[in-house]
Write a protein that holds these residues in place. Structure first.
Motif, mmCIF file in Angstrom:
data_model
loop_
_atom_site.group_PDB
_atom_site.id
_atom_site.type_symbol
_atom_site.label_atom_id
_atom_site.label_comp_id
_atom_site.label_asym_id
_atom_site.label_seq_id
_atom_site.Cartn_x
_atom_site.Cartn_y
_atom_site.Cartn_z
ATOM 1 N N SER A 290 6.865 10.495 -3.908
ATOM 2 C CA SER A 290 7.731 10.685 -2.748
ATOM 3 C C SER A 290 7.866 9.381 -1.975
ATOM 4 O O SER A 290 7.040 8.484 -2.098
ATOM 5 C CB SER A 290 7.154 11.763 -1.830
ATOM 6 O OG SER A 290 5.924 11.319 -1.305
ATOM 7 N N GLY A 291 8.907 9.312 -1.185
ATOM 8 C CA GLY A 291 9.102 8.136 -0.331
ATOM 9 C C GLY A 291 9.659 6.935 -1.084
ATOM 10 O O GLY A 291 9.855 6.968 -2.295
ATOM 11 N N PRO A 292 9.921 5.856 -0.347
ATOM 12 C CA PRO A 292 10.497 4.661 -0.973
ATOM 13 C C PRO A 292 9.543 4.041 -1.997
ATOM 14 O O PRO A 292 8.328 4.069 -1.827
ATOM 15 C CB PRO A 292 10.730 3.695 0.190
ATOM 16 C CG PRO A 292 10.137 4.309 1.393
ATOM 17 C CD PRO A 292 9.708 5.701 1.080
ATOM 18 N N THR A 293 10.128 3.512 -3.058
ATOM 19 C CA THR A 293 9.332 2.866 -4.099
ATOM 20 C C THR A 293 9.713 1.401 -4.282
ATOM 21 O O THR A 293 9.391 0.789 -5.296
ATOM 22 C CB THR A 293 9.475 3.609 -5.439
ATOM 23 O OG1 THR A 293 10.866 3.641 -5.791
ATOM 24 C CG2 THR A 293 8.922 5.025 -5.345
ATOM 25 N N VAL B 143 0.835 -1.203 0.000
ATOM 26 C CA VAL B 143 0.000 0.000 0.000
ATOM 27 C C VAL B 143 0.870 1.254 0.000
ATOM 28 O O VAL B 143 0.641 2.189 -0.782
ATOM 29 C CB VAL B 143 -0.950 -0.004 1.219
ATOM 30 C CG1 VAL B 143 -1.674 1.323 1.357
ATOM 31 C CG2 VAL B 143 -1.927 -1.160 1.112
ATOM 32 N N ASN B 144 1.882 1.293 0.855
ATOM 33 C CA ASN B 144 2.720 2.488 0.970
ATOM 34 C C ASN B 144 3.514 2.763 -0.303
ATOM 35 O O ASN B 144 3.646 3.924 -0.717
ATOM 36 C CB ASN B 144 3.662 2.373 2.167
ATOM 37 C CG ASN B 144 2.914 2.427 3.480
ATOM 38 O OD1 ASN B 144 1.840 3.027 3.576
ATOM 39 N ND2 ASN B 144 3.465 1.792 4.498
ATOM 40 N N ILE B 145 4.032 1.725 -0.920
ATOM 41 C CA ILE B 145 4.808 1.922 -2.155
ATOM 42 C C ILE B 145 3.908 2.422 -3.276
ATOM 43 O O ILE B 145 4.284 3.317 -4.034
ATOM 44 C CB ILE B 145 5.558 0.632 -2.531
ATOM 45 C CG1 ILE B 145 6.716 0.426 -1.548
ATOM 46 C CG2 ILE B 145 6.058 0.671 -3.968
ATOM 47 C CD1 ILE B 145 7.402 -0.906 -1.647
ATOM 48 N N ALA B 146 2.705 1.862 -3.376
ATOM 49 C CA ALA B 146 1.763 2.352 -4.390
ATOM 50 C C ALA B 146 1.457 3.833 -4.162
ATOM 51 O O ALA B 146 1.467 4.636 -5.109
ATOM 52 C CB ALA B 146 0.481 1.525 -4.361
ATOM 53 N N ALA B 147 1.212 4.215 -2.916
ATOM 54 C CA ALA B 147 0.936 5.623 -2.601
ATOM 55 C C ALA B 147 2.153 6.490 -2.909
ATOM 56 O O ALA B 147 2.010 7.593 -3.471
ATOM 57 C CB ALA B 147 0.534 5.758 -1.132
#
Length: 109
Positions: free
Chosen positions: A80-83, A70-74
């Motif tokens: 921004s942030g890790p992908t 979820v976080n990588i998709a966001a």
């Protein structure tokens, strides 16, 4: 058929669960044969924790993988942030009851 075999390695945990049943049916004790699987299945972890089988599994943290998905998709959408994410396997054995319980609890979350 091969009475001298005392160790099995499997591509996943399901065969290990069957091997543990065959060991008992043949009149052997769980610790007579070690079996290692590679997918952290609930059934195999339960057998290891209860002492009904002897061996190990390599398990991934399912909750963390879900969060990362979820976080990588966001992060990709927001730019921004890790992908990416790399999750290590944890080795769970009869000698790691706390870790077995922790990973088994993920199936309830």
């Amino acid at each position: 058929a091969n009475p001298d075999v005392n160790m099995f390695l499997s591509h996943n945990d399901a065969p290990c669960a069957g091997i543990s049943q065959a060991i008992r049916a043949a009149g052997n004790e769980p610790e007579d044969i070690w079996c290692g699987g590679l997918d952290g299945s609930l059934l195999w972890m339960e057998k290891l924790l209860s002492g009904d089988a002897y061996g190990a599994t390599a398990a991934l943290n399912l909750v963390q993988i879900g969060r990362d998905t979820v976080n990588i998709a966001a992060n990709l959408i927001e730019g921004s942030g890790p992908t990416d994410s790399v999750q290590p396997y944890d080795i769970l054995t009869n000698d790691t009851p706390e870790l077995l319980q922790e990973f088994m609890a993920q199936y309830d979350e």
